[in-house]
Write an enzyme that holds these catalytic residues in place. Sequence first.
Site, PDB file in Angstrom:
ATOM      1  N   HIS A 101       0.830  -1.206   0.000  1.00 33.77           N
ATOM      2  CA  HIS A 101       0.000   0.000   0.000  1.00 33.77           C
ATOM      3  C   HIS A 101       0.868   1.261   0.000  1.00 33.77           C
ATOM      4  O   HIS A 101       0.564   2.248  -0.710  1.00 33.77           O
ATOM      5  CB  HIS A 101      -0.914  -0.014   1.216  1.00 33.77           C
ATOM      6  N   ASN A 119      -5.720 -18.258 -17.096  1.00 31.97           N
ATOM      7  CA  ASN A 119      -4.415 -18.374 -17.762  1.00 31.97           C
ATOM      8  C   ASN A 119      -4.504 -19.324 -18.955  1.00 31.97           C
ATOM      9  O   ASN A 119      -3.933 -19.070 -20.024  1.00 31.97           O
ATOM     10  CB  ASN A 119      -3.362 -18.875 -16.777  1.00 31.97           C
ATOM     11  N   ALA A 120      -5.223 -20.446 -18.757  1.00 24.70           N
ATOM     12  CA  ALA A 120      -5.358 -21.411 -19.849  1.00 24.70           C
ATOM     13  C   ALA A 120      -6.113 -20.790 -21.023  1.00 24.70           C
ATOM     14  O   ALA A 120      -5.760 -21.016 -22.190  1.00 24.70           O
ATOM     15  CB  ALA A 120      -6.082 -22.656 -19.345  1.00 24.70           C
ATOM     16  N   LEU A 144       0.477 -17.698 -10.615  1.00 22.38           N
ATOM     17  CA  LEU A 144       0.638 -19.082 -10.168  1.00 22.38           C
ATOM     18  C   LEU A 144       1.185 -19.157  -8.750  1.00 22.38           C
ATOM     19  O   LEU A 144       0.922 -20.124  -8.030  1.00 22.38           O
ATOM     20  CB  LEU A 144       1.557 -19.835 -11.138  1.00 22.38           C
ATOM     21  N   ASP A 185      -4.564 -27.078 -21.677  1.00 23.16           N
ATOM     22  CA  ASP A 185      -4.766 -26.228 -22.857  1.00 23.16           C
ATOM     23  C   ASP A 185      -3.869 -26.719 -23.984  1.00 23.16           C
ATOM     24  O   ASP A 185      -2.958 -27.528 -23.771  1.00 23.16           O
ATOM     25  CB  ASP A 185      -4.486 -24.755 -22.517  1.00 23.16           C
ATOM     26  N   ARG A 195       2.352   2.449  -3.347  1.00 27.39           N
ATOM     27  CA  ARG A 195       1.460   3.065  -4.334  1.00 27.39           C
ATOM     28  C   ARG A 195       1.568   4.588  -4.340  1.00 27.39           C
ATOM     29  O   ARG A 195       1.390   5.222  -5.380  1.00 27.39           O
ATOM     30  CB  ARG A 195       0.030   2.642  -4.058  1.00 27.39           C
ATOM     31  N   LEU A 210       3.030 -13.429 -10.613  1.00 28.49           N
ATOM     32  CA  LEU A 210       2.478 -13.708  -9.285  1.00 28.49           C
ATOM     33  C   LEU A 210       1.229 -14.588  -9.336  1.00 28.49           C
ATOM     34  O   LEU A 210       0.789 -15.082  -8.300  1.00 28.49           O
ATOM     35  CB  LEU A 210       2.127 -12.399  -8.561  1.00 28.49           C
ATOM     36  N   ARG A 223       9.411 -15.505 -14.453  1.00 29.59           N
ATOM     37  CA  ARG A 223       8.934 -15.351 -15.821  1.00 29.59           C
ATOM     38  C   ARG A 223       9.577 -16.418 -16.680  1.00 29.59           C
ATOM     39  O   ARG A 223      10.815 -16.535 -16.716  1.00 29.59           O
ATOM     40  CB  ARG A 223       9.306 -13.967 -16.372  1.00 29.59           C
TER      41      ARG A 223
END
Length: 473
Positions: A258, A369-370, A430, A395, A261, A428, A414
């Site tokens: 928080h 995501n799939a 998965l 997929d 931001r 983040l 990644r």
Amino acid sequence: MRLPKISNLYGRIFAIFWLTMLLVLLAALSVSNFDPRETHTIEPPRLKDLYRLAEFTEKRFAHYLSVDSAIRDLNQWRQRRGSGRDRDDDQPELYFTDLNGNLLGTMPRHMKSKAIQNFITLVEDTSEPKQKLYGQLMVAGPIPLNLAGQPVHMYISHKWHRPPPLLLLVLDRPFLLLLIVMVISTPLLLWLAWALSQPARRLERAARRVAKGEFVEDPDLERGSTEFREAGAAFNQMVTAVNKMISGQQRLLSDISHELRSPLTRLRMANALATRKQGESAELTRIDTEAERLEKMISELLELSRMQVNSHHEREIMTAEELWGDIAEDAKFEAEQVNKQLIYSAIPDCTLQGNPNLLMSAVENIIRNAIHYSQDRIQVTFTRQDCELLISVEDNGEGVPEDELEDIFRPFYRVSTARDRHSGGAGLGLAITESAVRQHSGTIKASRCDLGGLKLLIKLPLQNQADARPQKQ
């Protein structure tokens, strides 16, 4: 020297042991009082009858001149009675000795002379009559009287028709004794085993709840013997400490996300002012792109922290249909909007306990995501297997390299393929899914699927009624 403290649990065991030993000892000591084969005193009613018989015998042979003649007549009368048809074996037999214990007269051959002589030898104190059983022959004496004017001791024998005492019958049969001891001790041992196992079972159920992420104190653990009360109190203290640690860690993550931001918002505002004053440039565009990506990352972190803060308190019991029925139907509709086909199987009728938001978010995340990374086909399968629910999402996209399948659940990871290169994600999604599944004692595994893309398999334990606790209102 200070003696060690004896615990309540061991105190119970020792008390039961010594009580059992005391009962066995009392039974062993009381055997002699109930065993007619041991020399013991005569009951008052029977003793009174024996004295009346002695008085009658004394009067019957008072006019005889000698003891020998009196005993001879007595034996002849006994022989005549024994040779007749109306012979009565239950009639008592009389025997006489002098004051020194010498048997007077001749005993008939059919009598058990060894038993009589043995009993006369055993009785040393002639002041009180005794009795003893030899097989089926009960011998009693001595009873003092005057026979033909001479002081003698009288002994009486008769057949014993009474059944042996139950205790004696049991002690004479080792297998019967063992059976009775087992019958008597089994309920006591079962009760003791139940009393000792109940606190252990409560502790086991509490440990299972903690393993599932339910960090709630259980006052029932602090009941029972001293050892289990202390273990239960220590367990509740551990649960409280872990609960505070997890909550503090998650709040810290939420506060940090928080606070990040605010400077990020000021950075984007400054970048916008610079763009308005100087015009568009590649550098300012790059700054805005990275700032937007950073803001998205912070949003995902905030979402993760919001879901996890006190998630172990927000536990509910819900069916699988209630959790993911609408999510599967909505995902099917979204896939159709991008010209893709999503097929999902029927959801089994089963119950799970946990945080609904985490469970729904975990499955929704991998389904979306799939949809995003597939070419045109997604398959979702719900299967019940023993005490677990299996959720498979497949997929036909490009998939993930074999050597990176275990790394995709790490935060901010990644993959090197195009699957994640142009997504703009922070890596983040998965990680959030894996954390949610792990908080519910489940597992998630990635592999290649038959469709050619990525397959994610989630295993979640079903609700066990034995481990369930009433929800607090």
